[in-house]
Structure formats: C-alpha cells, structure tokens
Design an enzyme around this catalytic site. Structure first.
Site, PDB file in Angstrom:
ATOM      1  N   LYS A  35       0.848  -1.199   0.000  1.00  0.00           N
ATOM      2  CA  LYS A  35       0.000   0.000   0.000  1.00  0.00           C
ATOM      3  C   LYS A  35       0.875   1.237   0.000  1.00  0.00           C
ATOM      4  O   LYS A  35       1.545   1.529   0.988  1.00  0.00           O
ATOM      5  CB  LYS A  35      -0.914   0.048   1.225  1.00  0.00           C
TER       6      LYS A  35
ATOM      7  N   GLU B  14      -1.424   7.461   0.216  1.00  0.00           N
ATOM      8  CA  GLU B  14      -2.535   7.986  -0.581  1.00  0.00           C
ATOM      9  C   GLU B  14      -2.126   9.245  -1.358  1.00  0.00           C
ATOM     10  O   GLU B  14      -2.790   9.646  -2.298  1.00  0.00           O
ATOM     11  CB  GLU B  14      -3.743   8.291   0.333  1.00  0.00           C
TER      12      GLU B  14
ATOM     13  N   GLY C 204       7.212   5.012   7.851  1.00  0.00           N
ATOM     14  CA  GLY C 204       6.327   6.157   8.032  1.00  0.00           C
ATOM     15  C   GLY C 204       6.591   6.805   9.375  1.00  0.00           C
ATOM     16  O   GLY C 204       7.682   6.672   9.938  1.00  0.00           O
TER      17      GLY C 204
ATOM     18  N   GLY D 263       3.618   4.066  13.357  1.00  0.00           N
ATOM     19  CA  GLY D 263       4.390   2.869  13.693  1.00  0.00           C
ATOM     20  C   GLY D 263       3.939   2.274  15.021  1.00  0.00           C
ATOM     21  O   GLY D 263       3.760   1.060  15.154  1.00  0.00           O
TER      22      GLY D 263
ATOM     23  N   GLU E 153      10.529   1.444   9.946  1.00  0.00           N
ATOM     24  CA  GLU E 153      11.473   2.531   9.635  1.00  0.00           C
ATOM     25  C   GLU E 153      10.721   3.823   9.901  1.00  0.00           C
ATOM     26  O   GLU E 153       9.835   4.191   9.126  1.00  0.00           O
ATOM     27  CB  GLU E 153      11.906   2.461   8.160  1.00  0.00           C
TER      28      GLU E 153
ATOM     29  N   CYS F 154      13.381  11.403   6.445  1.00  0.00           N
ATOM     30  CA  CYS F 154      13.622  10.810   7.767  1.00  0.00           C
ATOM     31  C   CYS F 154      15.038  11.123   8.238  1.00  0.00           C
ATOM     32  O   CYS F 154      15.289  11.262   9.424  1.00  0.00           O
ATOM     33  CB  CYS F 154      13.393   9.308   7.720  1.00  0.00           C
TER      34      CYS F 154
ATOM     35  N   GLU G 154      10.177  15.928  14.890  1.00  0.00           N
ATOM     36  CA  GLU G 154      10.441  16.000  13.455  1.00  0.00           C
ATOM     37  C   GLU G 154       9.674  17.179  12.873  1.00  0.00           C
ATOM     38  O   GLU G 154       8.443  17.183  12.908  1.00  0.00           O
ATOM     39  CB  GLU G 154       9.888  14.720  12.814  1.00  0.00           C
TER      40      GLU G 154
END
Ligand code: NAD
Length: 506
Positions: free
Chosen positions: A193, A196, A246, A251, A268, A302, A402
């Site tokens: 997947k 989106e 993601g 996660g 990850e 990331c 982040e």
C-alpha cells in the site's frame, strides 16, 4: 528577510499532463474498487490534477491478502530457485532504468520534489533491485557438526510468508524498492500500500513486475488510506509480517494493531538527526553538508539533519556560513532541472512546519533566515523558505520533534559530554553526524551516539550494501545490506539423529 534574498527558480513548465487513472493490482489483474470510489492527487507545486486512484476498502485489501496467501502457499514463488528469482529482480531493474523518465516525472508531480533528484532516486532504486538479486543467490542457513557422531544440527532459512508493505509519501519509489526486492529475494509474497498522496509510481512498478514475468498474485497493490486498507493489512490473520515506513505515531499504532496476532513487524520511522560540529572541523565542508542535510527533499526526509549541535567557539561563524549558503540553494519549480528544493507535500503540512518555527520564536529562539511561506512565480501551491533558527534549547519542540521541512535548529555545546547528552537527548535514534579533523573524536562520538547510522565528516551517503534503520523511537529492524534479506527469513532448526542411538525414556 524578504524572499528576494533567496535563489528562486520560476516556472516555465508546460502544463499539459496525462492524468493517470490508477487501479489496484490484485492477483495479476488491474481492478477498480467494488464501491466505485476514487481519490485525486493534485501537484503540490501547480495544483494540477495528476492522478485519480481507486479508493480501496476492506474487500480489496482482503482480496489482495488472499491472493498473496494462495501464491505463497502453493509455492509458485518460494519454490523457484534463488538464481531464477535473481534473474527476475535484474529484469525489473532493467525495466526501471528503461522507464526512468516517466517514473521520475510522476514522482515529481505527486510529491513536489525536483525532477533531477527524482531521476537520481529512480536510478538508485534500480540498483537496489540489482543488489537484491545478488542476495537471492545467497540464501544460506547454518549447520552444527559437533553435536556428537549421531547428531547433525541444521538451521534452514525460509521465507517468512505473506508480507504487508506500507510506504510513505516522501520517497515512494525508493522506499518500496528498499523492501520488495528483499522480500521477493527471500521467496515471500506481498501486498503493498503506497501513501494515498503518492500512488502513481508504485502502480508503475506493478506494471513492470507483470512485464518482467512475476507470477500472478506474488505481489499485489492496494491503493487507499490507512483506514481501512492499512488496518486490514496489519491485522489480517493471513499476513505473517508487516514492513512499514512512516511516522513514529503510525508505527506505534501498527505495533498495537499487530499485537493480537503477534506478526513480525519491521519499522522505519522518524528521526531528529543531530550533526555535532567540533571546533577543529573543516567549517566550509560542514556548512555545505548541513545545508544539504536540511534542505534535501525540502527537509521532508527521515534523515533530515534538522538540528546541529555546534561548539560555542565556532557557533557564530558556522551559522553565518550556513545562512549565506542557504540563500544560494535554488528553491522553486520542481520541473526545472536546476532546482534543488521543490514544493511542500500539502498545505496542512506547511502550516505544521511554520507552527514549529513560530513556537520556537515565541520561546526565545532567533530566526536567522526564512521562517515564512515562499511564493514562486507561476506556481500556485505551497513552498517554504529555507529557514535557520538559532538560540534553540533542548527542551523546545523544534529540538525534539520532526519538523519535516526546510528548517534547521541550531544548538550549542561546550564539552564532549555535553554534546553527547544533547545528541542523545531526543526520543529518536535514526542517524547522527560528527564533524572533526580528529579521528579519535569521530570514533568516540560514533561509539557513544544512539543512532542506527553515523556519518563522520559527511552526511547522508547511502549504499545498498550497508544496513539502514533506527534505534529508540526511530524503528525496529534493518533494511538494505544482508540484513535487508534476513528480515524476511525465518530460521528453522532441524536436529537429525543418525542411527538408533536415542536413549529410551521408558
Ligand atoms: P504516515 O505514518 O502518516 O503514513 C505512512 C503510511 O502509513 C501511509 O501509506 C499511510 O496511508 C499508512 N497508514 C496511516 N495510518 C495507518 C494505520 N493506522 N495502519 C496502517 N497504515 C497506516 O507517514 P508519512 O507522513 O506518509 O511519511 C512521513 C514519515 O515517514 C516521517 O515521520 C518520516 O520520518 C518517516 N520516514 C521514515 C523513513 C525511514 O527509513 N526511517 C523513511 C521515509 C520516511
């Protein structure tokens, strides 16, 4: 500061574009959703419609999982010798190369990243498929030949089974290529997947898998959102493993979702990656790498080097150099080959980036450059200025979380111990960097810092041969390198007794 001080690239793009009609790839067929629902993706730079994708529901996710389960259980792929699997992975790599321009174009149009960077990523992805092919030749277990003359111990390596692969929007084609070739090399089957926001190039990869001759049902693609597609992919009893890249928040939700069936999970996740600059560093080299580290992919990375921890003696001179270089980085039209920094993925995300800057400013930090939206002539959508914030302290959100934008936080230190404490003071542990001309300092830092990857006197180099992943809240497991294959293998211990030497129990 006004944006006129910056290096801007205006749009000269031709607005004609073929809008893609994207469907699910389930059991070798391209299918629409049973509900008939679709969702649109517009360019984050121009606002143009780029793709219209089938919106997957529970039915599509379940059908894809069933197809992958059947394909795994009947051995149509896991029984294929490693050398044959390798041949197919190499064929996919060649097809990726052949289709690089088209894949890169849609990667740019959906994500907003510069076209030259997208092309380099697609080229790099093809090489990861080639590296995966070398591993398919080399699936080896172990043996133990010293258990006595009547025993032989063997450890077989077997594919884990059906893998759910869930990817983010920031490097869509590269990240699926950090997972799928390794899963296929191991003999697994998969349901994929994409985000989106960036479905197009994963669908293109599906077309190439069919063209290369991958047996039906071995790889399946379902388009749509975390709810319900991702949720089914992480809870379904027929799935053996979830490989996710993601955000840390999602996660954690996936770990909770998989706990019911105790599937293997590899994650990850995010990073708040520090670069520590000691006073003996080559400051010009460091400044260039800092600018690259924070603006590459508009900071939506990331591995973004989003905080620097610089010795007080050189803090001012280094910050000046970084600010000067930042003004020279070409921001603007993603389709212009000279652009190095493109658009921000969505208006909501841009607001989030700006929120971090404004919050830091209110808490006493100083915005040395940027800190505002950027307008690019000819382009209607969202861009953000290169931004340098200094006077940041460890407790500010901009130093801990982040930001995922072109925003650098500058912190300072006095002693080595203080630098280590600041570097390790975030909940993340993805990557870290050290700048010093003294190899002892570099090695001491590399040993003490909590990170999955450490760069010394460089930033964000990457090789398919070297494992990548994070510690702490940056993830579980490793991708790439031999570990990339190992993640998709189970060990089975076989103990063989020779002759009738077993002592009777009764
Ligand atoms: P995200 O977590 O919002 O979404 C990632 C994927 O998960 C998407 O496909 C999304 O549809 C899906 N998803 C959402 N909710 C789900 C759920 N409940 N169950 C299953 N799937 C679900 O991340 P994003 O915004 O697309 O990407 C940015 C994040 O990815 C950043 O945090 C970044 O650091 C991280 N990232 C990490 C690496 C790495 O290698 N460590 C690489 C790239 C990106």
């Amino acid at each position: 500061m006004t944006q006129h001080d910056l290096t801007l690239i205006h749009s000269e793009a031709d607005s004609a574009i073929e809008v893609l009609d994207l469907k699910h790839m389930i059991d070798g067929a391209w299918v629409a959703s049973a509900s008939g629902e679709v969702f649109d993706r517009h360019s984050p730079a121009t606002g143009q419609l780029i793709s219209r994708a089938a919106r997957g529901g529970v039915a599509e996710a379940e059908a894809a999982i069933e197809a992958a389960r059947k394909a795994f259980d009947d051995g149509r792929w896991s029984d294929v010798p490693g050398s044959e699997r390798a041949k197919l992975l190499n064929e996919v790599a060649d097809l990726i190369d052949k289709n690089r321009a088209r894949i890169a174009f849609y990667e740019t149009m959906e994500s907003g990243k510069p076209i030259a960077q997208a092309e380099a990523e697609i080229e790099g992805a093809a090489n990861i498929w080639r590296y995966g092919a070398t591993l398919a030749w080399n699936i080896r277990g172990d043996s133990q030949n010293a258990l006595g003359p009547d025993m032989l111990g063997m450890v077989l390596k077997e594919p884990i089974g059906v893998v759910s692969i869930i990817t983010p929007w920031n490097f869509p084609f590269l990240i699926v290529s950090q997972k799928l070739p390794f899963a296929l090399a191991a003999g697994c089957t998969a349901v994929i997947k994409p985000s989106e926001m960036t479905s197009a190039t994963t669908v293109m990869l599906g077309e190439l898998l069919i063209e290369a001759g991958l047996p039906t049902g071995v790889a399946n693609i379902v388009l749509g959102f975390g709810d319900p597609v991702g949720a089914v992919m992480t809870t379904h009893a027929s799935v053996d493993m979830v490989s996710f890249t993601g955000s840390t928040g999602v996660g954690k939700a996936i770990v909770a979702a998989t706990s019911g069936s105790l599937k293997k999970v590899s994650l990850e996740l995010g990073g708040k990656n520090p670069q520590v600059i000691f006073p003996d560093a080559d400051l010009d080299e460091a400044a260039d790498a800092i600018v690259f580290g924070v603006y590459f992919n508009a900071g939506e990375c990331c591995n973004s080097g989003s905080r620097i921890i610089v010795h007080k003696d050189v803090a001012e001179v280094l910050t000046e150099k970084v600010v000067d270089l930042s003004k020279k980085v070409p921001f603007g039209d993603p389709l212009n080959r000279d652009t190095k920094v493109g658009a921000i993925i969505s208006a909501d995300h841009k607001a989030k980036i700006d929120g971090y800057v404004k919050e830091a400013e209110a808490a006493g930090a100083k915005v040395r450059l940027g800190g505002d939206d950027l307008s690019v002539e000819g382009l209607t959508e969202q861009f953000y200025q290169p931004t340098v914030v200094d006077g940041v302290t460890a407790n500010m959100a901009i130093a801990q979380e982040e930001v995922f934008g072109p925003v650098l936080a500058v912190l300072t230190f006095d002693t080595f111990e203080e630098a280590i404490a600041l570097a390790n003071g975030a909940s993340y542990g993805l990557s870290a960097g050290v700048w010093s001309e003294n190899v002892h300092t570099c090695l001491a830092f590399a040993r003490r810092v909590e990170a999955g990857t450490v760069w010394t006197n460089t930033w964000m180099d990457g090789f398919p041969e070297l494992p990548f992943g994070g510690v702490k809240e940056s993830g579980l497991g490793r991708e790439l390198g031999p570990n990339g294959l190992e993640e998709f293998l189970e060990s089975k211990t076989v103990q063989m007794r020779l002759g009738k030497s077993r002592q009777k129990w009764v």
